[in-house]
Design a protein around this motif. Structure first.
Motif, PDB file in Angstrom:
ATOM      1  N   UNK A  89       0.827  -1.213   0.000  1.00 31.43           N
ATOM      2  CA  UNK A  89       0.000   0.000   0.000  1.00 31.43           C
ATOM      3  C   UNK A  89       0.862   1.264   0.000  1.00 31.43           C
ATOM      4  N   UNK A  90       2.125   1.120   0.357  1.00 31.56           N
ATOM      5  CA  UNK A  90       3.074   2.257   0.428  1.00 31.56           C
ATOM      6  C   UNK A  90       2.526   3.345   1.354  1.00 31.56           C
ATOM      7  N   UNK A  91       2.055   2.946   2.528  1.00 33.62           N
ATOM      8  CA  UNK A  91       1.434   3.886   3.462  1.00 33.62           C
ATOM      9  C   UNK A  91       2.185   4.049   4.782  1.00 33.62           C
ATOM     10  N   UNK A  92       3.230   3.250   5.025  1.00 30.32           N
ATOM     11  CA  UNK A  92       3.895   3.338   6.324  1.00 30.32           C
ATOM     12  C   UNK A  92       4.552   4.710   6.501  1.00 30.32           C
ATOM     13  N   UNK A  93       4.473   5.300   7.692  1.00 30.29           N
ATOM     14  CA  UNK A  93       5.042   6.634   7.915  1.00 30.29           C
ATOM     15  C   UNK A  93       6.527   6.770   7.588  1.00 30.29           C
ATOM     16  N   UNK A  94       7.323   5.679   7.700  1.00 33.12           N
ATOM     17  CA  UNK A  94       8.748   5.828   7.404  1.00 33.12           C
ATOM     18  C   UNK A  94       9.017   6.063   5.918  1.00 33.12           C
ATOM     19  N   UNK A  95       8.002   5.829   5.067  1.00 27.60           N
ATOM     20  CA  UNK A  95       8.155   6.182   3.653  1.00 27.60           C
ATOM     21  C   UNK A  95       8.468   7.665   3.545  1.00 27.60           C
ATOM     22  N   UNK A  96       7.804   8.473   4.367  1.00 26.99           N
ATOM     23  CA  UNK A  96       8.077   9.916   4.388  1.00 26.99           C
ATOM     24  C   UNK A  96       9.196  10.267   5.351  1.00 26.99           C
ATOM     25  N   UNK A  97       9.175   9.654   6.543  1.00 31.73           N
ATOM     26  CA  UNK A  97      10.134  10.016   7.583  1.00 31.73           C
ATOM     27  C   UNK A  97      11.578   9.781   7.164  1.00 31.73           C
ATOM     28  N   UNK A  98      11.828   8.728   6.379  1.00 37.57           N
ATOM     29  CA  UNK A  98      13.195   8.397   5.981  1.00 37.57           C
ATOM     30  C   UNK A  98      13.520   8.821   4.549  1.00 37.57           C
ATOM     31  N   UNK A  99      12.666   9.632   3.965  1.00 40.71           N
ATOM     32  CA  UNK A  99      12.850  10.021   2.560  1.00 40.71           C
ATOM     33  C   UNK A  99      14.192  10.706   2.311  1.00 40.71           C
ATOM     34  N   UNK A 100      14.686  11.462   3.288  1.00 43.39           N
ATOM     35  CA  UNK A 100      15.965  12.166   3.111  1.00 43.39           C
ATOM     36  C   UNK A 100      17.164  11.318   3.509  1.00 43.39           C
ATOM     37  N   UNK A 114       9.863  -3.382  10.665  1.00 42.28           N
ATOM     38  CA  UNK A 114       9.725  -3.471  12.124  1.00 42.28           C
ATOM     39  C   UNK A 114       8.367  -4.064  12.490  1.00 42.28           C
ATOM     40  N   UNK A 115       7.320  -3.656  11.764  1.00 39.47           N
ATOM     41  CA  UNK A 115       5.986  -4.200  12.011  1.00 39.47           C
ATOM     42  C   UNK A 115       5.936  -5.695  11.700  1.00 39.47           C
ATOM     43  N   UNK A 116       6.606  -6.118  10.625  1.00 38.50           N
ATOM     44  CA  UNK A 116       6.672  -7.551  10.325  1.00 38.50           C
ATOM     45  C   UNK A 116       7.345  -8.290  11.471  1.00 38.50           C
ATOM     46  N   UNK A 117       8.396  -7.711  12.026  1.00 40.58           N
ATOM     47  CA  UNK A 117       9.065  -8.330  13.171  1.00 40.58           C
ATOM     48  C   UNK A 117       8.121  -8.510  14.345  1.00 40.58           C
ATOM     49  N   UNK A 118       7.291  -7.504  14.609  1.00 38.42           N
ATOM     50  CA  UNK A 118       6.316  -7.613  15.703  1.00 38.42           C
ATOM     51  C   UNK A 118       5.278  -8.695  15.395  1.00 38.42           C
ATOM     52  N   UNK A 119       4.861  -8.767  14.142  1.00 38.25           N
ATOM     53  CA  UNK A 119       3.863  -9.772  13.764  1.00 38.25           C
ATOM     54  C   UNK A 119       4.438 -11.192  13.864  1.00 38.25           C
ATOM     55  N   UNK A 120       5.706 -11.354  13.531  1.00 37.07           N
ATOM     56  CA  UNK A 120       6.337 -12.660  13.715  1.00 37.07           C
ATOM     57  C   UNK A 120       6.226 -13.094  15.173  1.00 37.07           C
ATOM     58  N   UNK A 121       6.479 -12.159  16.077  1.00 36.62           N
ATOM     59  CA  UNK A 121       6.373 -12.447  17.504  1.00 36.62           C
ATOM     60  C   UNK A 121       4.921 -12.742  17.890  1.00 36.62           C
ATOM     61  N   UNK A 122       3.991 -11.938  17.384  1.00 37.65           N
ATOM     62  CA  UNK A 122       2.568 -12.140  17.698  1.00 37.65           C
ATOM     63  C   UNK A 122       2.084 -13.525  17.266  1.00 37.65           C
ATOM     64  N   UNK A 123       2.613 -14.000  16.128  1.00 35.78           N
ATOM     65  CA  UNK A 123       2.201 -15.305  15.613  1.00 35.78           C
ATOM     66  C   UNK A 123       3.063 -16.444  16.157  1.00 35.78           C
ATOM     67  N   UNK A 124       3.892 -16.120  17.146  1.00 33.48           N
ATOM     68  CA  UNK A 124       4.720 -17.130  17.823  1.00 33.48           C
ATOM     69  C   UNK A 124       5.689 -17.822  16.874  1.00 33.48           C
ATOM     70  N   UNK A 125       6.143 -17.093  15.844  1.00 37.57           N
ATOM     71  CA  UNK A 125       7.156 -17.627  14.930  1.00 37.57           C
ATOM     72  C   UNK A 125       8.514 -17.451  15.597  1.00 37.57           C
ATOM     73  N   UNK A 126       9.302 -18.510  15.644  1.00 37.15           N
ATOM     74  CA  UNK A 126      10.673 -18.380  16.133  1.00 37.15           C
ATOM     75  C   UNK A 126      11.373 -17.373  15.232  1.00 37.15           C
ATOM     76  N   UNK A 127      11.828 -16.285  15.813  1.00 38.80           N
ATOM     77  CA  UNK A 127      12.355 -15.220  14.959  1.00 38.80           C
ATOM     78  C   UNK A 127      13.467 -14.448  15.643  1.00 38.80           C
TER      79      UNK A 127
END
Length: 197
Positions: A76-87, A145-158
């Motif tokens: 979706x290209x909607x994450x805030x770091x798309x703008x925050x890290x643009x520079x 970073x959000x994917x990392x949190x979701x890995x933890x939420x889904x109990x994936x060894x990560x």
């Protein structure tokens, strides 16, 4: 190394199909699923995760472990770091992501939030052990970073690491940047450990 077909000549799901074909070829050569690692960087990091998700949906064995570096998780290209890290990230821009997306996802009926194309929306249940590495200056840092949190939420060894002050494709500094070499060595050890080697 999978020489997968490229977009725009070959849009989605050609690349995913090619990655799955490579995996099945390894199986046909006698390799056991638990001894196969799925790895990649950038869109390759996305493709490291997509085939195991597809295999899980089919009820089939997945590779034994995943190492995903700087994956594109949210089309979706909607994450805030798309703008925050643009520079900070000179490798990617919102415009380049939009161009890549239009070249890859040519079917107008595709929804960018579809879990088959945006792994950030996917059900990660049953995913094999997964290591995730990304640069904290890259445009994709927030969704990774959000994917990392979701890995933890889904109990994936990560294991999730953000490499300080690095942008997208930092991995290309291998052999020249000690911090990148250390991260690669660590990921290699992690992969070998989870593949039982």
């Amino acid at each position: 190394m999978v020489d997968f077909r490229l977009a725009p000549e070959n849009p989605y799901p050609a690349q995913l199909d090619d990655a799955e074909t490579a995996y099945r070829w390894l199986l046909s050569q006698g390799y056991e699923p638990q001894n196969i690692g799925s790895t990649g960087h950038s869109i390759g990091g996305t493709l490291a995760v997509m085939p195991p998700l597809r295999l899980l949906a089919k009820g089939e064995p997945t590779p034994g472990a995943i190492v995903s570096i700087s994956p594109w998780c949210d089309l979706t290209i909607q994450n805030p770091t798309i703008n925050d890290n643009a520079d900070k990230d000179i490798t990617l821009s919102r415009q380049s992501l939009e161009l890549f997306r239009s070249a890859w996802l040519q079917d107008p009926t595709l929804n960018f939030t579809d879990p088959k194309i945006s792994i950030l929306s996917a059900d990660l249940t049953g995913l094999p052990p997964t290591a995730l590495l990304y640069g904290d200056y890259e445009l994709l840092a927030g969704e990774d970073a959000e994917l990392g949190r979701r890995l933890s939420d889904f109990k994936v060894t990560s294991e999730v690491h953000s490499l300080p002050q690095t942008q997208h494709s930092f991995i290309l500094g291998a052999g020249r940047v000690p911090e990148v070499d250390e991260a690669i060595e660590h990921m290699g050890q992690w992969l070998r450990r989870h593949l039982g080697r």
